[in-house]
Design a protein around this motif. Sequence first.
Motif, short mmCIF file in Angstrom:
data_model
loop_
_atom_site.label_atom_id
_atom_site.label_comp_id
_atom_site.label_asym_id
_atom_site.label_seq_id
_atom_site.Cartn_x
_atom_site.Cartn_y
_atom_site.Cartn_z
N GLY A 166 -5.48 -34.75 23.32
CA GLY A 166 -4.63 -34.53 22.16
C GLY A 166 -3.29 -33.91 22.53
N THR A 167 -2.50 -33.68 21.53
CA THR A 167 -1.16 -33.12 21.71
C THR A 167 -1.13 -31.65 21.31
N ILE A 221 -7.41 -26.43 33.08
CA ILE A 221 -6.48 -26.88 34.11
C ILE A 221 -5.17 -27.27 33.43
N GLU A 222 -4.17 -27.52 34.24
CA GLU A 222 -2.83 -27.86 33.74
C GLU A 222 -2.93 -28.94 32.67
N PRO A 223 -2.28 -28.72 31.53
CA PRO A 223 -2.36 -29.73 30.46
C PRO A 223 -1.75 -31.05 30.91
N LEU A 224 -2.29 -32.11 30.39
CA LEU A 224 -1.76 -33.43 30.69
C LEU A 224 -0.43 -33.61 29.99
N LYS A 225 0.37 -34.52 30.46
CA LYS A 225 1.68 -34.75 29.88
C LYS A 225 1.58 -35.12 28.40
N ASP A 226 0.43 -35.63 27.95
CA ASP A 226 0.26 -36.01 26.55
C ASP A 226 0.47 -34.84 25.60
#
Length: 90
Positions: free
Chosen positions: A50-51, A80-85
Motif C-alpha cells: 500500500g501507499t 524493512i525499508e518501505p517500497l517505493k510504492d
Amino acid sequence: MPKRKSAVKNNNHIILHGWMINDLNLKGNELLVFAIIYGFSQDENSYFTGTAQYLADWTNSTRRGVMKNLHSLIEKGLIIEPLKDLYKDE
C-alpha cells in the motif's frame, strides 16, 4: 476544497496483538501502522504494497505523520525499508 474519500471501507478491519504493545512497546499511530503492515505480511510470501496515503487514511492522520512512523519503525528494526510504492500518489 472537497475532502478526499478515505480508502477505509466500513467493513475493513485491522487486528492488534497484545505482543505488539507488550513486547514491542508500540502505541498510537505507530502501533496502528505496524499492525496494518503486519496484517498484510504475516506469511513468508506476502508483504505490504500500500501507499503512505492508505496508512494515513487508516490512522486518520497525514502522509507526513505516517512517514515519521515508518521511519521510526525502520530505526527500531521492526520493518524493512518501505517500497517505493509508499511514496507514489494515489
